[in-house]
Write an enzyme that holds these catalytic residues in place. Structure first.
Site, PDB file in Angstrom:
ATOM      1  N   HIS A 135       0.838  -1.204   0.000  1.00 50.04           N
ATOM      2  CA  HIS A 135       0.000   0.000   0.000  1.00 50.04           C
ATOM      3  C   HIS A 135       0.870   1.250   0.000  1.00 50.04           C
ATOM      4  O   HIS A 135       0.562   2.229  -0.698  1.00 50.04           O
ATOM      5  CB  HIS A 135      -0.919   0.010   1.217  1.00 50.04           C
ATOM      6  CG  HIS A 135      -1.622   1.317   1.410  1.00 50.04           C
ATOM      7  ND1 HIS A 135      -2.730   1.686   0.667  1.00 50.04           N
ATOM      8  CD2 HIS A 135      -1.349   2.372   2.236  1.00 50.04           C
ATOM      9  CE1 HIS A 135      -3.121   2.897   1.038  1.00 50.04           C
ATOM     10  NE2 HIS A 135      -2.298   3.337   1.980  1.00 50.04           N
ATOM     11  N   GLU A 136       1.948   1.234   0.766  1.00 53.12           N
ATOM     12  CA  GLU A 136       2.823   2.406   0.857  1.00 53.12           C
ATOM     13  C   GLU A 136       3.522   2.704  -0.468  1.00 53.12           C
ATOM     14  O   GLU A 136       3.922   3.849  -0.713  1.00 53.12           O
ATOM     15  CB  GLU A 136       3.876   2.190   1.954  1.00 53.12           C
ATOM     16  CG  GLU A 136       3.324   1.996   3.356  1.00 53.12           C
ATOM     17  CD  GLU A 136       2.645   3.232   3.907  1.00 53.12           C
ATOM     18  OE1 GLU A 136       2.965   4.343   3.436  1.00 53.12           O
ATOM     19  OE2 GLU A 136       1.785   3.093   4.800  1.00 53.12           O
ATOM     20  N   THR A 137       3.681   1.697  -1.312  1.00 49.02           N
ATOM     21  CA  THR A 137       4.462   1.854  -2.548  1.00 49.02           C
ATOM     22  C   THR A 137       3.644   1.551  -3.801  1.00 49.02           C
ATOM     23  O   THR A 137       4.218   1.337  -4.875  1.00 49.02           O
ATOM     24  CB  THR A 137       5.680   0.908  -2.515  1.00 49.02           C
ATOM     25  OG1 THR A 137       5.223  -0.446  -2.334  1.00 49.02           O
ATOM     26  CG2 THR A 137       6.631   1.268  -1.378  1.00 49.02           C
ATOM     27  N   ARG A 284      -5.183  -1.492   1.976  1.00 46.12           N
ATOM     28  CA  ARG A 284      -4.237  -2.313   2.738  1.00 46.12           C
ATOM     29  C   ARG A 284      -4.786  -3.724   2.924  1.00 46.12           C
ATOM     30  O   ARG A 284      -4.043  -4.711   2.812  1.00 46.12           O
ATOM     31  CB  ARG A 284      -3.965  -1.668   4.102  1.00 46.12           C
ATOM     32  CG  ARG A 284      -3.266  -0.320   4.043  1.00 46.12           C
ATOM     33  CD  ARG A 284      -3.132   0.288   5.441  1.00 46.12           C
ATOM     34  NE  ARG A 284      -2.639   1.650   5.420  1.00 46.12           N
ATOM     35  CZ  ARG A 284      -1.352   2.008   5.416  1.00 46.12           C
ATOM     36  NH1 ARG A 284      -0.425   1.076   5.423  1.00 46.12           N
ATOM     37  NH2 ARG A 284      -0.995   3.286   5.413  1.00 46.12           N
TER      38      ARG A 284
END
Length: 322
Positions: A135-137, A284
């Site tokens: 999710h962060e990337t 996520r």
């Protein structure tokens, strides 16, 4: 007599240095070697006194895992490639950066990571780690080829950062001309996180923050360090997913119960949790469920944090009370 006294004083002086705390917040976030538990007082060991919860700061699994921490038996190269199917797409700025070998190599520095508990627990931890970091990337979108959850690890650093993420700190001073914006799988941010992480993994990230976006092994080490390290009042992501974290009465009153949702709360609860349905939280979860399916493990319950108060709100009220 004087010489004996002098020798005693010298010995006591040296002993005071040798007995300096070894891990945790007392040692700048350092992890114990060989997967040992870090006690609440900053010492390494593998007995109940070191590993019991609450109190234990990191790697709280008790008996240390195998010496290599090799995860190839938990996630294969083909599974890694399937999970991060489009990471090397021409549209992804991080193409060619994140490799299976870099991940396996980095994980060996954290023997408790992906090696705690039974096989199902280990696979859940790997799925959860990649779910959150994907999710962060992510570079995915709703109608992306193979679905939005096949596009994790598309980026290796924050795009167009609006800040240099430098917070005044005597212990972790910002280096001249350096910025501490999000880098790597966990998008490590702020000088104090770079400083603590660098000390723990043996790299000077305060003066060389770009290592997290230029060296794939260091990038994975930084992400796993964040995953394994509790930051009070938050437990570590690792402790939650392997079942070592036991919520307090205050946690339960805030809706924080064991499950993947608490990990989202640890990482970004101040912005995403306690707001009802949230697309970021759902994203996520989508990654995590897909990865659990690939690894052949049940994702469990309590996946969201829609009705959880964030740990950040706990900090606020504690500060207000003080």
């Amino acid at each position: 007599m004087k010489s004996c006294l002098l020798l005693f004083l010298i010995f006591s002086f040296l002993l005071s240095f040798s007995l300096a705390e070894q891990c945790g917040r007392q040692a700048g976030g350092a992890l114990c070697p060989n997967g040992l538990c870090c006690s609440e007082f900053g010492w390494c060991g593998d007995t109940e006194a070191y590993c019991k919860q609450p109190g234990c700061q990191s790697q709280c699994g008790g008996t240390p895992p195998g010496p290599t921490g090799d995860l190839s038996g938990i996630i294969s190269r083909s599974q890694f490639d399937d999970m991060l199917k489009h990471r090397n797409d021409n549209a992804c700025p991080a193409r060619g950066f994140y490799t299976y070998d870099a991940f396996i190599n980095a994980a060996k520095s954290f023997p408790g990571f992906g090696t705690t508990g039974d096989t199902a627990t280990r696979k859940k931890e790997i799925a959860a780690f990649f779910g959150q970091t994907s999710h962060e990337t992510t570079g995915g979108w709703a109608t992306a080829p193979d679905g939005p959850y096949s596009w994790g690890y598309c980026f290796k650093q924050e795009q167009n950062p609006s800040s240099n993420y430098c917070s005044p700190s005597a212990e972790w001073p910002c280096a001249s001309g350096k910025s501490y914006y999000g880098r790597g799988p966990m998008q490590l941010s702020w000088n104090y996180n770079y400083g603590q992480c660098g000390r723990a993994i043996g790299s000077d990230l305060l003066n060389n923050p770009d290592l997290v976006s230029n060296d794939p092994v260091i990038a994975f080490k930084a992400a796993i360090w964040f995953w394994m390290t509790p930051q009070s009042p938050k437990p570590s992501c690792h402790a939650v997913i392997v079942g070592q974290w036991q919520p307090s009465d205050a946690d339960r009153a805030a809706g924080r119960v064991p499950g993947y949702g608490v990990i989202t709360n640890i990482i970004n609860g101040g912005l995403e949790c306690g707001r009802g349905q949230d697309a970021r939280v759902a994203d996520r979860i989508g990654f995590y469920q897909r990865y659990c399916n690939i690894l052949g493990v049940n994702p469990g319950g309590n996946l969201d944090c829609y009705n959880q108060r964030s740990f950040a709100s706990v900090n606020f009220f504690l500060d207000a009370a003080i």
